[in-house]
Design a protein around this motif. Sequence first.
Motif, PDB file in Angstrom:
ATOM      1  N   LEU C 246       0.822  -1.215   0.000  1.00 28.71           N
ATOM      2  CA  LEU C 246       0.000   0.000   0.000  1.00 28.71           C
ATOM      3  C   LEU C 246       0.858   1.268   0.000  1.00 28.71           C
ATOM      4  N   PRO C 249       2.575   3.654  -5.273  1.00 25.55           N
ATOM      5  CA  PRO C 249       1.584   4.482  -5.947  1.00 25.55           C
ATOM      6  C   PRO C 249       0.520   3.623  -6.626  1.00 25.55           C
ATOM      7  N   THR C 251      -1.913   1.770  -5.615  1.00 24.95           N
ATOM      8  CA  THR C 251      -2.464   0.539  -5.036  1.00 24.95           C
ATOM      9  C   THR C 251      -3.705   0.853  -4.220  1.00 24.95           C
ATOM     10  N   LYS C 252      -4.686  -0.050  -4.292  1.00 21.25           N
ATOM     11  CA  LYS C 252      -5.950   0.139  -3.552  1.00 21.25           C
ATOM     12  C   LYS C 252      -6.294  -1.036  -2.659  1.00 21.25           C
ATOM     13  N   GLY C 253      -5.549  -2.153  -2.748  1.00 24.90           N
ATOM     14  CA  GLY C 253      -5.907  -3.289  -1.913  1.00 24.90           C
ATOM     15  C   GLY C 253      -4.809  -4.317  -1.826  1.00 24.90           C
ATOM     16  N   PHE C 254      -4.891  -5.116  -0.767  1.00 25.29           N
ATOM     17  CA  PHE C 254      -3.932  -6.192  -0.504  1.00 25.29           C
ATOM     18  C   PHE C 254      -4.699  -7.350   0.087  1.00 25.29           C
ATOM     19  N   VAL C 305      -2.198  -7.808  -5.027  1.00 20.66           N
ATOM     20  CA  VAL C 305      -2.253  -6.363  -4.864  1.00 20.66           C
ATOM     21  C   VAL C 305      -3.108  -5.764  -5.975  1.00 20.66           C
ATOM     22  N   ALA C 306      -4.063  -4.912  -5.581  1.00 19.37           N
ATOM     23  CA  ALA C 306      -4.938  -4.265  -6.571  1.00 19.37           C
ATOM     24  C   ALA C 306      -4.391  -2.888  -6.943  1.00 19.37           C
ATOM     25  N   PHE C 307      -4.353  -2.604  -8.246  1.00 16.97           N
ATOM     26  CA  PHE C 307      -3.928  -1.293  -8.745  1.00 16.97           C
ATOM     27  C   PHE C 307      -5.095  -0.619  -9.458  1.00 16.97           C
ATOM     28  N   LYS C 308      -5.274   0.631  -9.164  1.00 14.15           N
ATOM     29  CA  LYS C 308      -6.327   1.389  -9.839  1.00 14.15           C
ATOM     30  C   LYS C 308      -5.856   1.762 -11.245  1.00 14.15           C
TER      31      LYS C 308
ATOM     32  N   PHE D 254      -7.213  -6.147   2.966  1.00 11.61           N
ATOM     33  CA  PHE D 254      -7.497  -4.732   3.211  1.00 11.61           C
ATOM     34  C   PHE D 254      -7.702  -4.065   1.866  1.00 11.61           C
ATOM     35  N   PHE D 260     -10.299  -3.655  -4.677  1.00 12.98           N
ATOM     36  CA  PHE D 260     -10.082  -4.612  -5.750  1.00 12.98           C
ATOM     37  C   PHE D 260     -11.035  -4.363  -6.921  1.00 12.98           C
TER      38      PHE D 260
END
Lengths: 372, 372, 372, 372
Positions: C246, C249, C251-254, C305-308, D254, D260
Amino acid sequence: MPNSFGKLFRVTTWGESHGAAVGVVIDGCPPNLPFDLAEIQAELDRRRPGQSDIVTPRKEEDRVEVLSGVFEGRTTGTPISLLVRNADQRPGAYDEMKDKFRPSHADFTYQAKFGRRDHRGGGRSSARETVGRVAAGAIAKKILAQGVKAAGGAAVEIRAFLTQVHDIAMPEEARAAFPTLADVEATPVRCPHPATAAAMIARIKHVRSEGDSVGGVIECRVRGLPAGLGEPVFDRLEADLAKAMLSLPATKGFEIGSGFAGARLRGSEHNDAFESRGGVVHTTTNRSGGVQGGISNGEEIVFRVAFKPTATILQSQKTVDILGAETELMGRGRHDPCVVPRAVPIVEAMTALVLVDHWMRQAAQCGTFTFA
Amino acid sequence: MPNSFGKLFRVTTWGESHGAAVGVVIDGCPPNLPFDLAEIQAELDRRRPGQSDIVTPRKEEDRVEVLSGVFEGRTTGTPISLLVRNADQRPGAYDEMKDKFRPSHADFTYQAKFGRRDHRGGGRSSARETVGRVAAGAIAKKILAQGVKAAGGAAVEIRAFLTQVHDIAMPEEARAAFPTLADVEATPVRCPHPATAAAMIARIKHVRSEGDSVGGVIECRVRGLPAGLGEPVFDRLEADLAKAMLSLPATKGFEIGSGFAGARLRGSEHNDAFESRGGVVHTTTNRSGGVQGGISNGEEIVFRVAFKPTATILQSQKTVDILGAETELMGRGRHDPCVVPRAVPIVEAMTALVLVDHWMRQAAQCGTFTFA
Amino acid sequence: MPNSFGKLFRVTTWGESHGAAVGVVIDGCPPNLPFDLAEIQAELDRRRPGQSDIVTPRKEEDRVEVLSGVFEGRTTGTPISLLVRNADQRPGAYDEMKDKFRPSHADFTYQAKFGRRDHRGGGRSSARETVGRVAAGAIAKKILAQGVKAAGGAAVEIRAFLTQVHDIAMPEEARAAFPTLADVEATPVRCPHPATAAAMIARIKHVRSEGDSVGGVIECRVRGLPAGLGEPVFDRLEADLAKAMLSLPATKGFEIGSGFAGARLRGSEHNDAFESRGGVVHTTTNRSGGVQGGISNGEEIVFRVAFKPTATILQSQKTVDILGAETELMGRGRHDPCVVPRAVPIVEAMTALVLVDHWMRQAAQCGTFTFA
Amino acid sequence: MPNSFGKLFRVTTWGESHGAAVGVVIDGCPPNLPFDLAEIQAELDRRRPGQSDIVTPRKEEDRVEVLSGVFEGRTTGTPISLLVRNADQRPGAYDEMKDKFRPSHADFTYQAKFGRRDHRGGGRSSARETVGRVAAGAIAKKILAQGVKAAGGAAVEIRAFLTQVHDIAMPEEARAAFPTLADVEATPVRCPHPATAAAMIARIKHVRSEGDSVGGVIECRVRGLPAGLGEPVFDRLEADLAKAMLSLPATKGFEIGSGFAGARLRGSEHNDAFESRGGVVHTTTNRSGGVQGGISNGEEIVFRVAFKPTATILQSQKTVDILGAETELMGRGRHDPCVVPRAVPIVEAMTALVLVDHWMRQAAQCGTFTFA
């Protein structure tokens, strides 16, 4: 975090002089260390008030209780919480301090910093806070003794003792040998040289009879420490020792090896030549005090700490009150005419905390990964 | 993190004496500070080698370059990276050191700790590392001057100066006043008392002519500091100052206020009475050195630092080689016969770093939230 | 310290997108590690702009220079300073940003926090800052490979890869195996499943043609890690991994192991039974993702890991200017239509930093002292 | 230090599930905060076992005692030590765990890490450790409410609540409003949507009747937070929130803002346009979740945390014993069939700790010194 010390073996102390209790949390203690509350109690008894007729008569049993981090007689690696209840509180004895600042105490500065303070017996600024340090230091000492021996090394020994009270100092030649614990504990003043100890005791009793106080100097030595401990450039071993000592109440100075006297020498007089003794590199002299470039060199660590005279005296002194008006304050209550003898176990405790922490740091960087 | 200093105003230095460059990263600098590279350069010039005939002739321009953290003439609050290229490298001059340990240097201990070392000019243990400290300290000094003035306070001034070289010391009475920068900089030895300065210079030249070196003592004073700075119990102001000073190469001791001499006084002689002057609480004397209970009390901060004589001397000395065999080493190359004059801006820089950091810490805890 | 990461293997990054340079200082690196600048360069080349036709065309050679901490081809244990000069700066391209805040960028918040900002290309908030992370991560990766092998262990391997771009995701069954580096690097999108990779590339080109952008998901796996790494209660392994991710730059989730999907299972479906395979304790399934109670259990570490979608788009957007007035901003300049492929080496680098740090911490507490 | 959290508002927890007590030390609390033990007790009562028929029946009064740091009803700025004695210990109930590792618990990993463990009820890995977090969080919440109001700001409110248990989720439209505390506390499951809450309770009772367990998701929102909090590049606000949440037992994921799901959007759909409302800059949408570039932007902070199903189930499971031999373990004893409802006050507490800490950090760097 101002109440925590150490990076890896980290102690956090809490508690006020006349609050409910004082205590310490130790985070990062190695697991599997045999844990004996009696050993911690023994160190606390060395710093305890009321242990002799030259210290404060405040009556505190200082019974230590363990609340976590120990299971079936050994540490588990989780935080160790130790607690000592305050017993002999006489908060009423401090009513006058509520409104008047005691000279050379921390009353004025705590008020200035925080906007309020627990005035009873100095609150957090009291040396009573060092109970937690000594308890944690007892564990650190044991790690240095047993943890190194189990790995085939020599037990690390830490020995502090008084070399000076007021203008009475141990003769230079008496300081050559590493004193035994028995010699240090032989007198309540904790100076291993009997004649000097007797003179110190007499001086302390004399100034006490006049309602006055005196300062002194503690020397601390460490033997058995390997070369390689210390973390330049900022966390040099002597830098962390200096910080540890100046974090103690009433301290005014720190010097290692030749110290301030070293400034009066030439390089040709001061340098410690290397030699080989029994196949091991040693220095012929030890003006470095066991540390070179911030890292231990395998010789004895030798440093000294200056303590000012106790600020509490049974005399009338000029001061101001909380509104800034000039007034007088008559000291009363229980106090140590010389805090230095009781500071001996505290100096040893802080030294042990520094050494365990640096040992773990050294192992982490230089002992975790190896490369072909 | 051993190469970082400070909790909130945090500096990280890097670089070896004969590597490509030395530098510093400053994290946590307040934004909007006017940034003038020339001011940093001026401080670097004060510690630069070759600035007079009593210091090392190593030729370094020490041109500082800013790589980040500054935009349109002001700091942005992001890390400031400063870099100084090494120029006058003579690595060949250090070939003998590759295999022999110089007495009272860090050669042996770095080898013991890390298993290898950059031997050229002491590598990381060289005082050349302090370039980064002085550059960061110049910024901290400016914060203490401008940042406090803008808020309506008095600029905080830090002044270090030599009080002693070898056995030549400033007379006590000459130490009463806060010296001006001009008086300190009037001579290359940085002692504001002209007669003492002349004697010091003569002594340094004399020992240099004999291939020898001498130590000395620096006093540092701070005025304009408000009461309330310092973070008991472990991060007392004097504890962090002591650590800062003992983290400097060649230091052997630290004392604040009465220091070691205070141990020879009675409480009735040592205590600083409070009085009211112009409606402000002051102490009549200042044996506390401006700190009580680990917190500044608004008086001048006064402390002293002992430096040993330079370890490098142009004489043959007994030592051992990297295999442990006894041998001799003949000192050569460029060096300072007395490092203390060049240490003056370094002591000031470290002091500034401690003060800015503590100021920010005090503001964070006691100034962020207020309660009815 | 907000620009430093790690407790014992500590990296400090500095630099702005269009400043003079970006860089990193690594403090606490083990000594004696063979050092090869080409290996660091290779990792930097993986994150470099301009490496394929689906990323930003900004031209940066990203040539890394080592300034300290390395001597004769190996690390010395002192700080390693690495520097990359910025080359293809076009600050003029950002003039409009000086007064207008780009939506979903950090322009507004940097201005709010610091009162000023380097607006050129996002300044410090640009992903260009991750150059230092990747350089440090390359060293950490090598420690995990060579330092463990030299001690008789298996090399630790870290592999990140794209599992999703927009709504195009790898089929579940294709995610069973630990992908090879070659499979990941086979396409510029860094998805090891060729059919999915092709669809992802097509999607990225399509949205770019419309001046738009898309997000995605990276999965990262680690194999070869022993049980025992992780520091409860706050520095659990997954907590430090989450923080590391997080801190990147966009990133929105883990999520680790079963992640958000795990919330939909019963305990009887979710628990990982233990079994003995070849005399070694393993879990039959790995919904824990290799971590239990915050400590590695010896199974593969698996997290996502989520990226926007990239905030910069070549379309007109509503925004406000620095005075708060509503306005429009037309995106221009070079940018990545999808940042996720270039984030793969960054995710690996951060993972390596976390693992080396935790390994050293575990060794310090549980491996330094042993007790009979 | 793994048992400490926060840089300036620093909490250290200690204690085991079936040891003598659990507790917390808070270092860095602002002075002069009105202190009311009943308010802390009220938060502890929210996480207490036995509070409803869908949680564990373990009986703990969880009476909190304050031992230091408070004087005459207000904090003094010194460490606050809080202690809760463990009461309803049934260590005998855990005898089987001594030799067998419970699947998906921390038994195996603690044993692997430390070489021994307090097996009673999970020892340190038990969620009982969070008592200290909730107590400290209650103080942090009060600071955010009163400390900001006293300075003329809006009280900061933190509200966590369940959005999902197993596959039962709140309808999207019901999540639009900021729920009231009364709505959250209206049911023991702490979901503010009555119909969903009823279904969740039924599901929890059903799985409990089958000796099974379920997981769920908590959403947490913060309103009233100003723009400017968060410390790039590593200590971004969302990075520290992610670490805080993943440091809680049983958490697997999180996500902040779009999370996500954001990976499935285009930039043109995801970007939050700026607009001016009543002279204040706002974003039209809040897919950023209140944080841009790691810094709060003044909008609501919105994040979600995934919890796995409770590992303890009343069914027979395959496992290994301490010697590595395969065996079976029949779960027994008291446990929560779903930990998520009791985690609500814990999530709020950790959020409050992060926010107070960041607020103090922001004030220190950007509010201490100002420049003309």
